[in-house]
Design an enzyme around this catalytic site. Structure first.
Site, PDB file in Angstrom:
ATOM      1  N   LYS A 186       2.268   4.712   0.728  1.00 23.44           N
ATOM      2  CA  LYS A 186       2.191   5.631   1.864  1.00 23.44           C
ATOM      3  C   LYS A 186       3.033   6.876   1.560  1.00 23.44           C
ATOM      4  O   LYS A 186       4.007   6.778   0.826  1.00 23.44           O
ATOM      5  CB  LYS A 186       2.712   4.953   3.133  1.00 23.44           C
ATOM      6  CG  LYS A 186       2.048   3.632   3.476  1.00 23.44           C
ATOM      7  CD  LYS A 186       0.634   3.800   3.958  1.00 23.44           C
ATOM      8  CE  LYS A 186       0.053   2.456   4.393  1.00 23.44           C
ATOM      9  NZ  LYS A 186      -1.325   2.565   4.904  1.00 23.44           N
TER      10      LYS A 186
ATOM     11  N   ASP B  74      -4.630   3.286  -1.036  1.00 26.17           N
ATOM     12  CA  ASP B  74      -5.257   3.092   0.266  1.00 26.17           C
ATOM     13  C   ASP B  74      -6.758   3.296   0.126  1.00 26.17           C
ATOM     14  O   ASP B  74      -7.241   3.871  -0.855  1.00 26.17           O
ATOM     15  CB  ASP B  74      -4.660   4.035   1.304  1.00 26.17           C
ATOM     16  CG  ASP B  74      -4.439   3.344   2.640  1.00 26.17           C
ATOM     17  OD1 ASP B  74      -5.368   2.648   3.090  1.00 26.17           O
ATOM     18  OD2 ASP B  74      -3.346   3.470   3.208  1.00 26.17           O
ATOM     19  N   GLU B  75      -7.502   2.813   1.130  1.00 24.76           N
ATOM     20  CA  GLU B  75      -8.955   2.790   1.005  1.00 24.76           C
ATOM     21  C   GLU B  75      -9.563   4.176   0.878  1.00 24.76           C
ATOM     22  O   GLU B  75     -10.621   4.337   0.268  1.00 24.76           O
ATOM     23  CB  GLU B  75      -9.579   2.053   2.202  1.00 24.76           C
ATOM     24  CG  GLU B  75      -9.416   2.732   3.554  1.00 24.76           C
ATOM     25  CD  GLU B  75      -8.104   2.385   4.243  1.00 24.76           C
ATOM     26  OE1 GLU B  75      -7.967   2.726   5.425  1.00 24.76           O
ATOM     27  OE2 GLU B  75      -7.213   1.780   3.599  1.00 24.76           O
TER      28      GLU B  75
ATOM     29  N   HIS C 133     -11.447  -3.797  -0.440  1.00 27.04           N
ATOM     30  CA  HIS C 133     -11.022  -3.368   0.892  1.00 27.04           C
ATOM     31  C   HIS C 133     -12.233  -3.377   1.816  1.00 27.04           C
ATOM     32  O   HIS C 133     -13.343  -3.089   1.387  1.00 27.04           O
ATOM     33  CB  HIS C 133     -10.400  -1.968   0.848  1.00 27.04           C
ATOM     34  CG  HIS C 133      -9.613  -1.643   2.083  1.00 27.04           C
ATOM     35  ND1 HIS C 133     -10.219  -1.271   3.262  1.00 27.04           N
ATOM     36  CD2 HIS C 133      -8.277  -1.653   2.329  1.00 27.04           C
ATOM     37  CE1 HIS C 133      -9.288  -1.056   4.183  1.00 27.04           C
ATOM     38  NE2 HIS C 133      -8.097  -1.280   3.639  1.00 27.04           N
ATOM     39  N   ARG C 134     -12.001  -3.716   3.082  1.00 24.68           N
ATOM     40  CA  ARG C 134     -13.110  -3.869   4.033  1.00 24.68           C
ATOM     41  C   ARG C 134     -13.231  -2.695   5.005  1.00 24.68           C
ATOM     42  O   ARG C 134     -13.681  -2.874   6.142  1.00 24.68           O
ATOM     43  CB  ARG C 134     -12.964  -5.178   4.804  1.00 24.68           C
ATOM     44  CG  ARG C 134     -11.669  -5.302   5.599  1.00 24.68           C
ATOM     45  CD  ARG C 134     -11.623  -6.606   6.387  1.00 24.68           C
ATOM     46  NE  ARG C 134     -10.419  -6.697   7.216  1.00 24.68           N
ATOM     47  CZ  ARG C 134     -10.249  -7.583   8.190  1.00 24.68           C
ATOM     48  NH1 ARG C 134     -11.201  -8.460   8.448  1.00 24.68           N
ATOM     49  NH2 ARG C 134      -9.131  -7.608   8.895  1.00 24.68           N
TER      50      ARG C 134
ATOM     51  N   THR D  73       0.849  -1.187   0.000  1.00 30.62           N
ATOM     52  CA  THR D  73       0.000   0.000   0.000  1.00 30.62           C
ATOM     53  C   THR D  73       0.886   1.240   0.000  1.00 30.62           C
ATOM     54  O   THR D  73       1.776   1.366   0.838  1.00 30.62           O
ATOM     55  CB  THR D  73      -0.906   0.020   1.241  1.00 30.62           C
ATOM     56  OG1 THR D  73      -1.635  -1.207   1.306  1.00 30.62           O
ATOM     57  CG2 THR D  73      -1.872   1.191   1.183  1.00 30.62           C
TER      58      THR D  73
ATOM     59  N   LYS E 260      -0.717   7.671   2.811  1.00 31.55           N
ATOM     60  CA  LYS E 260      -1.948   7.349   2.092  1.00 31.55           C
ATOM     61  C   LYS E 260      -2.595   8.575   1.462  1.00 31.55           C
ATOM     62  O   LYS E 260      -3.306   8.460   0.461  1.00 31.55           O
ATOM     63  CB  LYS E 260      -2.932   6.639   3.022  1.00 31.55           C
ATOM     64  CG  LYS E 260      -3.359   7.447   4.229  1.00 31.55           C
ATOM     65  CD  LYS E 260      -4.471   6.747   5.012  1.00 31.55           C
ATOM     66  CE  LYS E 260      -3.968   5.507   5.703  1.00 31.55           C
ATOM     67  NZ  LYS E 260      -5.051   4.854   6.482  1.00 31.55           N
TER      68      LYS E 260
ATOM     69  N   SER F  26      -2.632  -7.879   5.448  1.00 30.53           N
ATOM     70  CA  SER F  26      -2.090  -6.523   5.374  1.00 30.53           C
ATOM     71  C   SER F  26      -2.286  -5.832   6.706  1.00 30.53           C
ATOM     72  O   SER F  26      -3.338  -5.946   7.321  1.00 30.53           O
ATOM     73  CB  SER F  26      -2.798  -5.740   4.264  1.00 30.53           C
ATOM     74  OG  SER F  26      -2.350  -4.408   4.206  1.00 30.53           O
TER      75      SER F  26
END
Length: 480
Positions: free
Chosen positions: A175, A203-204, A294-295, A173, A177, A379
């Site tokens: 960064k 990122d989400e 993504h959750r 991911t 973000k 992750s």
């Protein structure tokens, strides 16, 4: 008269309120292969018997309301009502019960996770007779799961698209973000992919903010992908987050990603919603795009032990709605996750047939028939010293995603990627040679670091970093 049109008008109507258990608690009921089965953790209010609480859940999540109504006589409640068919005490917890509820399949629209959840986890969670309520698991019958497309492609098709076999995939991911310009963002993507990673990731919460509009990010990331592919000879990808404020805008971003020729897009499926997610999954299958999920927001729903919904239910719902990857915790990193409970829902994501196993939190045997599997993504707070454990825990069909564990390397992004790739290859080779990764993991990493200065530097930086907290998500005492 057919069951669909049968009425009870001849019985007569009696106004008033009656206990739910008189209609909806049916301990003699034999469940059908076509029923959707649910296991609820119920905490009744003082003075409410568990049978009444379980029946209330069945009623309020199916055909019931607080009083008898005239229109009950215009249909067959025996055909459509939910039934609480079993209640068990949760040992070691005060005033907690597992209530098992069976729902007839006719209550649910085909191919709609949205409709399924609106019924099963709708208003009933605010019911005053219950102090707390948690949905622990669902059994989705094949007769219902076959009405869903499921993942756009699945594990085997993804491996064939990437031409990568026999090992976990590696990701990172990017960064920080938020705050990078699109060009600097693309530069970080290129460096990580060139260093040996298979994927990088938005990122989400990277959507289309003033500092980096989505179209600029997509263009610079596509350039980074093609440049890294040309230099390494490997297929690369970046999870381009298509999540947006409207479904129309989301699909527009996915269309642009397809036009750029990139292999994968991304969606935040809980904040974006199941209707949007299913729409995107259908588009991805039709247009050859992989879909990373993504959750974000899951812990709002699943973190508390006695209220909400366990992530295994959200994982099953995602497999039905559609996604090729989903974040699933790490067991060893910074985020919540007990090993056996995590592996329980990882199996529910990947496997075709999963047996009931209460020690892993699986309340029902689940048969997915031919629905493709979803790759779990580990992750969150992981680094090279975790590589042996991650390889042993998650196996080949997984994505191991190192954000800070790549970009935090003292020599830069590309050396960070090199360190992770060398560590992974060393662990896979050791496993294939029959070595015990759980017991010999640190030795394997040390041996590999002798031949890789990048790995040696990473080992030195993160040699004392741990996240030793007791997980909340544990099996109940009686399930062990």
């Amino acid at each position: 008269m057919s069951p669909q049109t049968e009425t009870k008008a001849s019985v007569g109507f009696k106004a008033g309120v009656k206990d739910y258990k008189l209609t909806y608690y049916t301990p003699d009921y034999e469940t059908k292969d076509t029923d959707i089965l649910a296991a609820f953790r119920v905490t009744p209010q003082p003075g409410v018997p568990p049978e009444e609480a379980g029946a209330a859940v069945a009623a309020e999540s199916s055909t019931g309301t607080w009083t008898t109504v005239w229109t009950d006589g215009l249909t067959s409640l025996d055909r459509y009502k939910g039934r609480c068919y079993h209640i068990e005490v949760v040992v070691g917890e005060e005033n907690q019960y597992i209530a098992y509820v069976a729902y007839p399949l006719d209550l649910f629209e085909e191919g709609s996770v949205t409709n399924m959840f609106t019924s099963i986890v709708g208003n009933v969670f605010g019911f005053k007779a219950l102090r707390a309520l948690r949905l622990e698991d669902l059994r989705i019958p094949p007769s219902y799961s076959k009405t869903f497309q499921g993942p756009p492609h699945g594990i085997q098709v993804e491996r064939d698209k990437l031409n990568k076999y026999g090992r976990p995939l590696l990701g990172c991911t990017i960064k920080p973000k938020l705050g990078l310009s699109a060009k600097n963002y693309g530069r970080a993507v290129y460096e990580c992919l060139r260093g040996g990673l298979d994927f990088t990731k938005d990122d989400e919460n990277v959507n289309s903010q003033p500092f980096m509009r989505w179209r600029d990010r997509f263009l610079f990331c596509a350039e980074a992908i093609y440049k890294a592919q040309a230099e390494t000879g490997e297929i690369k990808g970046h999870y381009l987050n298509a999540t947006a404020g409207t479904c129309e805008e989301m699909i527009k971003r996915a269309v642009f990603a397809r036009e750029l020729g990139v292999p994968i897009v991304m969606h935040d499926y809980l904040t974006g919603g199941f209707t949007a997610n299913t729409s995107l999954a259908h588009y991805c299958r039709d247009n050859g795009l992989l879909l990373h999920i993504h959750r974000a927001m899951h812990a709002v729903i699943d973190r508390q032990k006695n209220h909400g919904m366990h992530f295994r239910v959200l994982a099953k719902a995602l497999r039905m709605s559609g996604g090729d990857h989903i974040h699933a915790g790490t067991v060893v990193g910074k985020l919540e996750g007990e090993r056996e409970m995590t592996l329980g829902f990882v199996d529910l994501l990947r496997d075709d047939y999963i047996e009931k196993d209460r020690s892993r939190g699986i309340f029902f045997t689940q048969d997915w028939v031919s629905m493709p599997g979803v790759i779990p993504v580990a992750s969150g707070g992981i680094h090279v010293w975790h590589m042996p454990a991650l390889t042993e825990i998650f196996g080949d069909d997984s994505v191991l995603q190192f954000g800070g564990g790549t970009l935090g390397h003292p020599w830069g992004n590309a050396p960070g990627a090199v360190a992770n790739r060398v560590a992974l290859e060393a662990c896979v080779q050791a496993r294939n040679e029959g070595r015990d990764l759980a017991r010999e993991g640190n030795d394997i990493i040390r041996e590999a670091s002798k031949w890789s200065p990048e790995l040696a530097a990473a080992c030195e930086v993160w040699k004392e970093i741990t996240f030793d907290f007791d997980p909340v998500d544990k099996p109940d005492i009686e399930a062990k």
